[in-house]
Design a protein around this motif. Structure first.
Motif, mmCIF file in Angstrom:
data_model
loop_
_atom_site.group_PDB
_atom_site.id
_atom_site.type_symbol
_atom_site.label_atom_id
_atom_site.label_comp_id
_atom_site.label_asym_id
_atom_site.label_seq_id
_atom_site.Cartn_x
_atom_site.Cartn_y
_atom_site.Cartn_z
ATOM 1 N N PHE A 284 24.138 -8.707 20.668
ATOM 2 C CA PHE A 284 23.267 -8.400 22.692
ATOM 3 C C PHE A 284 23.916 -9.199 23.416
ATOM 4 N N GLY A 285 24.294 -8.864 24.496
ATOM 5 C CA GLY A 285 25.134 -9.481 25.939
ATOM 6 C C GLY A 285 24.610 -11.509 26.142
ATOM 7 N N ASN A 286 24.869 -11.334 26.863
ATOM 8 C CA ASN A 286 24.747 -12.365 27.253
ATOM 9 C C ASN A 286 23.944 -12.317 28.929
ATOM 10 N N CYS A 287 22.457 -12.859 29.376
ATOM 11 C CA CYS A 287 22.130 -13.460 30.193
ATOM 12 C C CYS A 287 22.925 -13.291 31.710
ATOM 13 N N THR A 288 23.026 -13.205 32.518
ATOM 14 C CA THR A 288 24.142 -13.199 33.500
ATOM 15 C C THR A 288 22.803 -13.579 34.742
ATOM 16 N N ASN A 289 21.648 -13.597 34.483
ATOM 17 C CA ASN A 289 21.040 -14.340 35.575
ATOM 18 C C ASN A 289 20.526 -12.636 37.177
ATOM 19 N N HIS A 290 20.230 -11.483 36.347
ATOM 20 C CA HIS A 290 20.526 -10.405 37.649
ATOM 21 C C HIS A 290 18.818 -10.216 37.364
ATOM 22 N N ALA A 291 18.198 -10.591 36.447
ATOM 23 C CA ALA A 291 17.065 -10.335 36.567
ATOM 24 C C ALA A 291 16.120 -8.480 36.565
ATOM 25 N N GLU A 292 17.011 -8.237 36.269
ATOM 26 C CA GLU A 292 16.946 -7.042 35.930
ATOM 27 C C GLU A 292 15.565 -6.592 34.047
ATOM 28 N N CYS A 293 15.801 -7.229 34.119
ATOM 29 C CA CYS A 293 14.920 -7.142 32.777
ATOM 30 C C CYS A 293 13.318 -8.026 32.998
ATOM 31 N N GLU A 294 13.267 -8.548 34.132
ATOM 32 C CA GLU A 294 12.082 -8.840 34.265
ATOM 33 C C GLU A 294 11.237 -7.753 35.304
ATOM 34 N N ALA A 295 11.870 -6.769 36.283
ATOM 35 C CA ALA A 295 11.750 -5.685 36.652
ATOM 36 C C ALA A 295 11.525 -4.791 35.984
ATOM 37 N N ALA A 296 12.403 -4.518 34.604
ATOM 38 C CA ALA A 296 11.635 -3.517 33.936
ATOM 39 C C ALA A 296 10.316 -3.532 32.999
ATOM 40 N N CYS A 297 10.438 -5.138 33.105
ATOM 41 C CA CYS A 297 9.545 -5.113 31.435
ATOM 42 C C CYS A 297 7.807 -4.630 31.911
ATOM 43 N N PRO A 298 7.272 -4.598 31.187
ATOM 44 C CA PRO A 298 6.305 -3.156 31.166
ATOM 45 C C PRO A 298 4.996 -4.523 31.165
#
Lengths: 255, 220
Positions: free
Chosen positions: A218-232
């Motif tokens: 898996f990659g490294n977090c670079t603090n974009h926060a796309e995950c937070e926005a996509a999380c159902p």
């Protein structure tokens, strides 16, 4: 959009891939008479009925509970994990979110750690491996005792409960530009580390889970926060900050 | 599989990138403060530069600075290479949520490369550039002010400088707040303010450095 049921004609562009080794390709389908009251997965079921009648291979996709709690229905809908609606899994997405004549592009999660098995289905056993590396409590907690013997403050209880709402669907990895699994790993770590029984092994757990996560590619977090926005389930970035702290502690304390 | 320790781990590499980045953010503030002496005048600016290079501790400071730059670049490059590999096949279409990625966060590797090119040229142009002399209060010293004004008389040089400073502003605008998150500092009420301060600092350095370049252009 209106509340009155309408019938849609849709142009679907769906990723088809025979197996892990197949290169894969997009195939266009036209689907008519799709009710705005049907769910997104019911819409694919309709398409598959037609494909079966024509003697063709139906579109393979993962699904189970169809009520937004199992995390199976992983797919990118028009370039967004689980489709356009916030805090919604694909199975809870309804066709009233689309308009007549729309083209809908459906793709599997793309990540080196989640290889495509067939069409929209990916192998997400990498998440199970991260859990197996430390996402549990192994200390002896003894017999059941009076609930009030273990005080837990309200904030930690709430945060642990929020972290525990992760359904492991992989939308965080799918949405992350770096295909990082840090939101998932952090949620699975925080839900235990915030409570007294899990706190004991927090540093060791962080170290083991992060090692597994790294080794799986898996990659490294670079603090974009796309995950937070996509999380159902609305898992937030504070969990990743918590994991970063616990990981540092584990290295400082040599665990 | 190489052994997994702090320095080879994903979080370790990020934290080292973050802490060296924070050090470099400090340098951008100190350097800008020094540059502001251009507004005071040639003698003040030259005397400040002379004071810096005639202090023996400058070699220690330069060594630390170089180490921070090299470590920051190496760690960030490793992280970026791993991230590109982790993505694998690209999406046919990818819509951003609008709540996550920003222009600054998306362009970190590119603004970083622009900074690297800029810093190398900047050292060649100024630190190792033409050596003019001047006398301030009876002390013979390097006339860096003359060299600065000479370079910024060229509008193309000013344009490149402003472009690089916008890249710097974007880079530190994301980097400052990102480094705190990487070190585990995230708080529901402070983090939104930290993000605002971070963006404001990015705008400040971009405008500060660029403004001085434009000022020097008009001195000609």
């Amino acid at each position: 959009m209106s509340n009155v049921e309408q019938m849609l004609t849709l142009n679907l562009k769906i990723w088809r891939q025979d197996d892990r080794n197949d290169k894969g390709r997009f195939v266009d389908y036209k689907l008519e008479e799709v009710s705005t009251d049907s769910s997104f997965l019911e819409m694919i079921d309709m398409l598959n009925d037609e494909l079966v009648k024509e003697g063709k291979d139906p579109v393979s996709f993962d699904h189970d509970c169809r009520e937004g709690i199992c995390g199976s229905c992983a797919m990118m809908v028009n370039g967004q994990a689980h489709g356009p609606n916030a805090l919604t899994t694909t199975c809870q997405l309804h066709m009233r979110s689309f308009s007549d004549g729309d083209t809908i592009v459906i793709e599997p999660w793309r990540s080196r750690a989640f290889p495509v098995l067939k069409d929209l289905r990916t192998d997400r056993s990498a998440f199970d491996k991260i859990i197996a590396a430390g996402g549990f409590i192994s200390v002896n907690t003894g017999n059941a005792q009076d609930a009030n013997n273990l005080p837990v403050n309200k904030e930690n209880a709430d945060r642990a409960m929020d972290a525990a709402s992760c359904i492991g669907c992989g939308a965080c990895v799918a949405a992350c530009p770096n295909a990082s699994a840090m939101l998932f790993t952090a949620a699975k770590m925080s839900q235990l580390a915030l409570l007294p029984q899990g706190e004991v092994e927090a540093a060791e757990r962080a170290s083991n889970m992060v090692r597994e996560m790294d080794e799986l590619g898996f990659g490294n977090c670079t603090n974009h926060a796309e995950c937070e926005a996509a999380c159902p389930k609305g898992i937030d970035l504070r969990n990743i900050a918590h994991m970063n702290r616990e990981f540092l502690k584990s290295k400082v304390s040599g665990k | 599989m190489p052994s997994h320790n702090y320095f080879t781990s994903s979080i370790g590499k990020k934290q080292i990138t973050a802490i060296t980045g924070l050090g470099l953010v400090g340098f951008t503030a100190a350097h800008l403060a020094g540059n502001l002496l251009i507004l005071v005048g040639a003698d003040a600016f030259n005397a400040y530069g002379h004071g810096l290079i005639s202090n023996p501790l400058i070699y220690v400071a330069e060594a630390i600075l170089l180490a921070m730059f090299v470590t920051h670049i190496v760690m960030a490059a490793l992280v970026t290479i791993q991230n590109t590999a982790a993505r694998g096949k690209r999406y046919y279409i990818k819509n951003r949520s609008g709540h996550g990625e920003t222009i600054a966060s998306m362009t970190m590797p590119y603004t970083g490369i622009i900074m690297l090119v800029f810093i190398i040229l900047h050292l060649i142009n100024f630190k190792y550039g033409a050596h003019y002399e001047t006398t301030v209060d009876g002390v013979v010293m390097r006339d860096l002010f003359k060299l600065v004004v000479e370079y910024f008389s060229n509008p193309l040089y000013v344009a490149w400088y402003v472009f690089a400073m916008i890249a710097l502003g974007l880079h530190v605008g994301h980097g400052l707040q990102s480094s705190l998150q990487t070190w585990g500092l995230n708080h529901p009420s402070y983090t939104p303010k930290v993000k605002m301060i971070s963006v404001a600092y990015g705008v400040l350095v971009a405008i500060g450095y660029s403004g001085l370049a434009v000022y020097c252009y008009f001195l000609n």
